[in-house]
Motif scaffolding. Structure first.
Motif, short mmCIF file in Angstrom:
data_model
loop_
_atom_site.label_atom_id
_atom_site.label_comp_id
_atom_site.label_asym_id
_atom_site.label_seq_id
_atom_site.Cartn_x
_atom_site.Cartn_y
_atom_site.Cartn_z
N LYS A 99 8.39 3.96 -23.54
CA LYS A 99 7.20 4.48 -23.23
C LYS A 99 6.73 4.13 -22.19
N ASN A 100 6.53 3.02 -22.10
CA ASN A 100 5.69 2.11 -21.22
C ASN A 100 6.40 2.22 -19.57
N ALA A 101 7.82 2.23 -19.86
CA ALA A 101 8.55 2.48 -18.44
C ALA A 101 8.39 3.90 -17.99
N LEU A 102 8.30 5.06 -18.96
CA LEU A 102 8.26 6.11 -18.61
C LEU A 102 7.07 6.53 -17.75
N LYS A 103 5.83 5.73 -18.27
CA LYS A 103 4.77 6.02 -17.77
C LYS A 103 4.63 5.48 -15.69
N ILE A 104 5.43 4.62 -15.59
CA ILE A 104 5.22 4.09 -14.10
C ILE A 104 6.47 4.07 -13.59
N ILE A 105 7.52 4.60 -13.87
CA ILE A 105 8.79 4.50 -13.11
C ILE A 105 9.08 6.19 -12.98
N PRO A 106 8.89 6.57 -12.01
CA PRO A 106 8.83 8.08 -11.70
C PRO A 106 10.37 8.48 -11.71
N GLY A 107 10.88 9.76 -11.99
CA GLY A 107 12.04 10.35 -11.97
C GLY A 107 12.88 10.31 -12.96
N ILE A 108 12.41 9.53 -14.05
CA ILE A 108 13.30 9.42 -15.19
C ILE A 108 13.38 10.53 -16.20
N ALA B 10 0.84 -1.11 -0.03
CA ALA B 10 0.21 -0.01 -0.17
C ALA B 10 0.89 1.33 0.04
N LYS B 11 1.94 1.11 0.77
CA LYS B 11 2.98 2.55 0.69
C LYS B 11 3.42 2.74 -0.54
N ALA B 12 3.90 1.67 -1.40
CA ALA B 12 4.45 1.82 -2.58
C ALA B 12 3.30 2.65 -3.46
N GLY B 13 2.11 2.24 -3.41
CA GLY B 13 1.10 2.85 -4.16
C GLY B 13 0.97 4.24 -3.85
N GLU B 14 1.09 4.56 -2.21
CA GLU B 14 1.02 5.90 -1.90
C GLU B 14 2.06 6.75 -2.51
N LEU B 15 3.33 6.31 -2.44
CA LEU B 15 4.48 6.87 -2.95
C LEU B 15 4.55 7.22 -4.61
N GLY B 16 3.65 6.36 -5.26
CA GLY B 16 3.60 6.15 -6.67
C GLY B 16 4.88 5.45 -7.33
N ILE B 17 5.43 4.66 -6.42
CA ILE B 17 6.60 3.88 -7.15
C ILE B 17 5.95 2.48 -7.59
N PRO B 18 6.34 1.76 -8.58
CA PRO B 18 6.24 0.39 -8.85
C PRO B 18 6.92 -0.65 -7.84
N VAL B 19 6.21 -1.75 -8.14
CA VAL B 19 6.90 -2.95 -7.32
C VAL B 19 7.28 -3.92 -8.30
#
Length: 369
Positions: A352-361, A175-184
């Protein structure tokens, strides 16, 4: 007497006045030794540089905190790899040192994922402590979590019980990963054939022979493949607000129809191709259609960082070549065929897909299209 003499002379050949001993050719060899050179002549050539810049979402640089990343970045440039995701970030000071070293030597080129320590999961404060550590790792630059395959398979609690992937004590971490907006990015289980008998029908027989500890057929030590994977799927189901990357095509690269149903069921799940390109390369037409259909959910990953091995990945994804070699016989004794993916699909898989879900790139590293 003449019969005996004939028998004595049989092992020899008479050439002129010279007696030459007949050679008996030993044609026996092991399956591992048999590696014939193909006589097939078809168009095609090795691809050493990806057609588009790409992000490798699945790599391991265990010494990233101290290694010379300028050398690694130069190797990445040759491959057209713009960003490498190091999944072996560990936690705490080790993770911070990796992030700091990357910022110093190759800014923008590396992303680090944190790892979760399941030691002491029985402690009353384990969940609170682990969530707090994840928050600290995020502040120190972690942009995702990597879960190794020990969870759900070999990780044990203090009583010797297997820790299931869907253990409720871990729920606050997801849940914390979702809150932080980072993928698992989660690696669960092994190829299903690792549970099969080690016999002449097992496609990974060579690997089982060379690495018998990888076999999971002992039901007194390991749960079944279905049990291990269903626990992972329970986590996906329980946490729809968290983005998961199911590593290695979820070990369903040999059954893409089932993988498609899996992606249909879990809209919060992406998947990546690390260590399973050999499965795709033997079913080029079906895999091509699968990639087109699920082009928005697929990511590029390699796993072990060996630059020369990326060439096979590029060739399978980009070309329409036929009957070329994979680089590791214990994974694939068969030949590869190119999927010849459309450019727009390649771009999505490559970056393109990685840019959507991994922040900070840094998106400026990639084409603006």
């Amino acid at each position: 007497m003449k019969r005996k003499l004939l028998l004595l002379l049989l092992p020899f050949l008479f050439i002129g006045n010279v007696i030459v001993s007949a050679q008996v050719v030993d044609t026996t060899m092991t399956f591992e030794e048999y590696n014939p050179t193909s006589t097939l002549v078809v168009p095609g050539e090795e691809i050493t540089r990806a057609k588009f810049p790409f992000i490798d979402v699945h790599s391991h640089l265990w010494r990233m905190g101290t290694m010379d990343l300028t050398k690694t970045a130069a190797e990445m440039d040759a491959l057209n790899m713009r960003v490498l995701v190091n999944l072996s970030g560990r936690s705490g000071e080790q993770l911070k040192s990796m992030v700091d070293n990357a910022k110093k030597l190759a800014p923008g080129r590396f992303v680090v994922f944190a790892n979760i320590d399941f030691e002491g999961i029985d402690d009353p404060d384990w969940t609170e402590r682990t969530v707090k550590q994840l928050e600290e790792d995020y502040k120190n630059g972690a942009r995702g979590i990597k879960i190794f395959k020990n969870l759900g398979l070999t990780a044990l609690d203090s009583k010797g019980n297997r820790i299931s992937t869907d253990d409720p004590r871990i729920d606050p971490v997801w849940a914390k990963a979702g809150e932080l907006g980072i993928p698992v990015l989660i690696h669960t289980g092994e190829p299903a054939v690792f549970w099969a008998p080690i016999d002449e029908k097992n496609e990974r027989w060579i690997e089982m022979k060379n690495f018998p500890s990888r076999h999971r057929g002992d039901s007194t030590r390991f749960p079944s493949w279905e049990v291990v994977m269903s626990e992972q799927w329970n986590v996906f189901r329980k946490h729809p607000n968290t983005t998961f990357i199911n590593a290695h095509l979820g070990w369903m690269a040999n059954d893409l129809e089932r993988l498609g149903k899996h992606l249909d069921e879990f809209p919060n799940v992406y998947t990546e191709i690390a260590a399973v390109i050999a499965e795709l390369g033997r079913q080029p037409r079906f895999a091509h259609d699968f990639f087109v259909k699920y082009q928005d959910r697929l990511l590029f990953g390699k796993d072990t960082y060996r630059p020369v091995e990326f060439h096979t990945y590029f060739r399978v994804l980009e070309s329409k070549d036929e009957y070329f070699d994979y680089f590791r016989k214990r994974h694939a004794f068969w030949k590869m065929y190119g999927l010849n993916l459309p450019d727009e699909v390649l771009k999505k898989v490559y970056y393109k897909n990685a840019l959507k879900i991994i922040p900070g790139i840094d998106k400026s590293l990639f084409p603006n299209d």
